[in-house]
Motif scaffolding. Structure first.
Motif, PDB file in Angstrom:
ATOM      1  N   UNK A   1       0.106  -1.618  -0.129  1.00 27.52           N
ATOM      2  CA  UNK A   1      -0.045  -0.073   0.230  1.00 27.52           C
ATOM      3  C   UNK A   1       1.313   1.421   0.130  1.00 27.52           C
ATOM      4  N   UNK A   2       1.564   1.176   0.400  1.00 19.35           N
ATOM      5  CA  UNK A   2       3.134   2.279   0.703  1.00 19.35           C
ATOM      6  C   UNK A   2       3.783   2.555  -1.321  1.00 19.35           C
ATOM      7  N   UNK A   3       3.641   1.995  -1.155  1.00 16.51           N
ATOM      8  CA  UNK A   3       4.255   1.210  -2.959  1.00 16.51           C
ATOM      9  C   UNK A   3       3.360   2.209  -3.983  1.00 16.51           C
ATOM     10  N   UNK A   4       2.297   2.113  -3.423  1.00 15.85           N
ATOM     11  CA  UNK A   4       0.967   2.456  -4.437  1.00 15.85           C
ATOM     12  C   UNK A   4       0.378   4.071  -4.008  1.00 15.85           C
ATOM     13  N   UNK A   5       0.657   4.563  -2.384  1.00 15.43           N
ATOM     14  CA  UNK A   5      -0.062   5.590  -1.884  1.00 15.43           C
ATOM     15  C   UNK A   5       0.118   6.488  -2.494  1.00 15.43           C
ATOM     16  N   UNK A   6       1.963   7.143  -3.312  1.00 10.18           N
ATOM     17  CA  UNK A   6       2.911   7.682  -3.859  1.00 10.18           C
ATOM     18  C   UNK A   6       1.495   8.506  -5.712  1.00 10.18           C
ATOM     19  N   UNK A   7       1.227   7.155  -5.890  1.00  4.21           N
ATOM     20  CA  UNK A   7       0.381   7.374  -7.674  1.00  4.21           C
ATOM     21  C   UNK A   7      -0.947   8.239  -6.973  1.00  4.21           C
ATOM     22  N   UNK A   8      -1.398   7.001  -5.530  1.00  3.67           N
ATOM     23  CA  UNK A   8      -2.659   7.750  -6.009  1.00  3.67           C
ATOM     24  C   UNK A   8      -2.956   9.407  -5.890  1.00  3.67           C
ATOM     25  N   UNK A   9      -1.699   9.552  -5.319  1.00  4.60           N
ATOM     26  CA  UNK A   9      -2.067  11.271  -5.039  1.00  4.60           C
ATOM     27  C   UNK A   9      -1.348  11.926  -6.074  1.00  4.60           C
ATOM     28  N   UNK A  10      -0.072  11.164  -6.620  1.00  2.08           N
ATOM     29  CA  UNK A  10      -0.196  11.991  -8.024  1.00  2.08           C
ATOM     30  C   UNK A  10      -1.006  12.181  -8.814  1.00  2.08           C
ATOM     31  N   UNK A  11      -1.711  11.022  -9.141  1.00  4.17           N
ATOM     32  CA  UNK A  11      -2.652  11.052 -10.047  1.00  4.17           C
ATOM     33  C   UNK A  11      -4.154  10.637  -9.848  1.00  4.17           C
ATOM     34  N   UNK A  12      -4.866  11.662  -8.757  1.00  3.57           N
ATOM     35  CA  UNK A  12      -6.374  11.605  -8.865  1.00  3.57           C
ATOM     36  C   UNK A  12      -7.120  11.680  -9.602  1.00  3.57           C
ATOM     37  N   UNK A  13      -6.927  11.207 -10.721  1.00  2.00           N
ATOM     38  CA  UNK A  13      -7.640  10.873 -12.494  1.00  2.00           C
ATOM     39  C   UNK A  13      -8.143   9.748 -11.837  1.00  2.00           C
ATOM     40  N   UNK A  14      -6.614   9.028 -11.730  1.00  9.29           N
ATOM     41  CA  UNK A  14      -6.509   7.764 -11.932  1.00  9.29           C
ATOM     42  C   UNK A  14      -7.262   6.900 -10.790  1.00  9.29           C
ATOM     43  N   UNK A  15      -7.553   5.566 -11.105  1.00  6.88           N
ATOM     44  CA  UNK A  15      -8.163   4.779 -10.229  1.00  6.88           C
ATOM     45  C   UNK A  15      -7.664   3.315 -10.236  1.00  6.88           C
ATOM     46  N   UNK A  16      -7.031   3.075  -9.258  1.00  3.56           N
ATOM     47  CA  UNK A  16      -5.802   2.356  -8.856  1.00  3.56           C
ATOM     48  C   UNK A  16      -6.883   1.292  -7.508  1.00  3.56           C
ATOM     49  N   UNK A  17      -7.076  -0.029  -8.093  1.00  6.18           N
ATOM     50  CA  UNK A  17      -7.516  -0.826  -7.603  1.00  6.18           C
ATOM     51  C   UNK A  17      -5.907  -1.797  -7.097  1.00  6.18           C
ATOM     52  N   UNK A  18      -5.910  -2.153  -5.939  1.00  4.90           N
ATOM     53  CA  UNK A  18      -4.898  -2.944  -5.247  1.00  4.90           C
ATOM     54  C   UNK A  18      -5.414  -4.340  -4.940  1.00  4.90           C
ATOM     55  N   UNK A  19      -4.421  -5.211  -5.467  1.00  3.33           N
ATOM     56  CA  UNK A  19      -4.994  -6.719  -5.257  1.00  3.33           C
ATOM     57  C   UNK A  19      -3.968  -7.384  -4.685  1.00  3.33           C
ATOM     58  N   UNK A  20      -3.498  -8.284  -3.708  1.00  8.40           N
ATOM     59  CA  UNK A  20      -2.928  -8.531  -2.338  1.00  8.40           C
ATOM     60  C   UNK A  20      -3.567 -10.412  -2.752  1.00  8.40           C
ATOM     61  N   UNK A  21      -1.924 -11.037  -3.855  1.00  7.87           N
ATOM     62  CA  UNK A  21      -3.007 -11.669  -3.915  1.00  7.87           C
ATOM     63  C   UNK A  21      -1.858 -13.397  -3.617  1.00  7.87           C
TER      64      UNK A  21
END
Length: 293
Positions: A215-235
């Motif tokens: 989640x920490x790795x994905x967080x900056x991309x969510x902040x920097x690109x709020x227009x993109x819906x980013x779903x995380x999937x832990x498998x």
């Protein structure tokens, strides 16, 4: 910015094969979205160990290669609209020539396999070598790809190349107005049978820490690109199976060239190798950023 973009291009390797036709169509659509030129590159070579006795024979083979390049340019112009389409004819091995031609390119697009090689292989050696060694993202297209968008899957493992892959996926998603599914796989060493089992560990604590790092790795991309819906999937599965399974119905899979755990001698890690052979959608292989960048 427009002047800068005119100097940059997407390089498409073209040999007239069915996979190259699919790749050309995908590359033209990408060039339109990015406002970049499209460089159509065909590589020709003399197929015998010894050079011909006269240069005229060699020139005939080169001219046949030029005809293929011309055909690729003609089709690219029909697909690319007002964008600039460039002509490129190289001599030598396909992989080496494409790598030389790709210097300065924004990305390289190739078909999964061209003319020649072993029948039945889903991915040829040229696609694998270019994906392993290019200094820019390489997109390998096997079959007719969706041009109307769709979900983009990115493999995330905490490696520099994995982070670059997520960045490329988010950039693509922003261009296409698509969502991103970021996938991180995890296996429990406590469940391994026999002597490979790891004793005296708390698997739940390790799992929670892995999820938190993901989640920490994905967080900056969510902040920097709020227009993109980013779903995380832990498998809970191997990375290879997790990513290939996640691509069902996806428009693209994006992976780093080498992830955590890849043996040092390998230019292309085992996960992207499996992805290139088994994923049905286009696969983008992204290199790690150069040190200091």
């Amino acid at each position: 910015m427009e002047d800068h973009n005119r100097m940059r291009s997407i390089l498409i390797g073209y040999d007239g094969s069915p996979a190259a036709e699919h790749a050309l169509r995908w590359a033209a659509g990408e060039a339109r979205l990015r406002g970049l030129a499209l460089t159509v590159c065909h590589v020709w070579h003399w197929p015998y160990p010894m050079r011909p006795a006269d240069e005229e024979t060699l020139e005939v083979v080169r001219s046949e290669g030029a005809i293929v390049a011309d055909e690729g340019v003609r089709k690219a112009r029909a697909l690319a609209g007002d964008l600039e389409v460039r002509w490129c004819l190289e001599q030598g091995s396909a992989a080496g020539s494409l790598l030389r031609a790709s210097r300065g390119a924004v990305m390289v697009v190739v078909g999964s396999r061209g003319h020649g090689g072993f029948q039945g292989l889903p991915v040829g050696s040229t696609a694998v070598q270019v994906a392993a060694q290019a200094s820019c993202p390489v997109v390998v297209v096997r079959s007719p790809a969706r041009l109307d968008g769709g979900r983009i899957v990115a493999g995330v493992d905490g490696s520099p190349a994995g982070d670059a892959a997520l960045g490329f996926a988010v950039e693509e998603a922003a261009l296409h107005h698509d969502p991103v599914t970021a996938v991180c796989s995890w296996w429990d060493p406590a469940t391994l049978p026999g002597p490979d089992r790891v004793p005296f560990i708390d698997p739940q604590a390790i799992r929670h820490e892995a999820i938190a790092r993901f989640e920490r790795a994905v967080a900056p991309w969510r902040t920097g690109h709020p227009e993109v819906l980013i779903e995380t999937r832990f498998v809970l599965d191997s990375p290879r199976r997790a990513l290939v399974s996640a691509t069902h119905g996806a428009a693209m899979l994006v992976v780093g060239v080498r992830g955590i755990g890849s043996p040092p001698p390998m230019l292309l890690g085992p996960v992207p190798q499996v992805a290139l052979h088994e994923a049905r959608c286009p696969v983008a292989v992204v290199p790690a950023p150069e040190p200091g960048r």
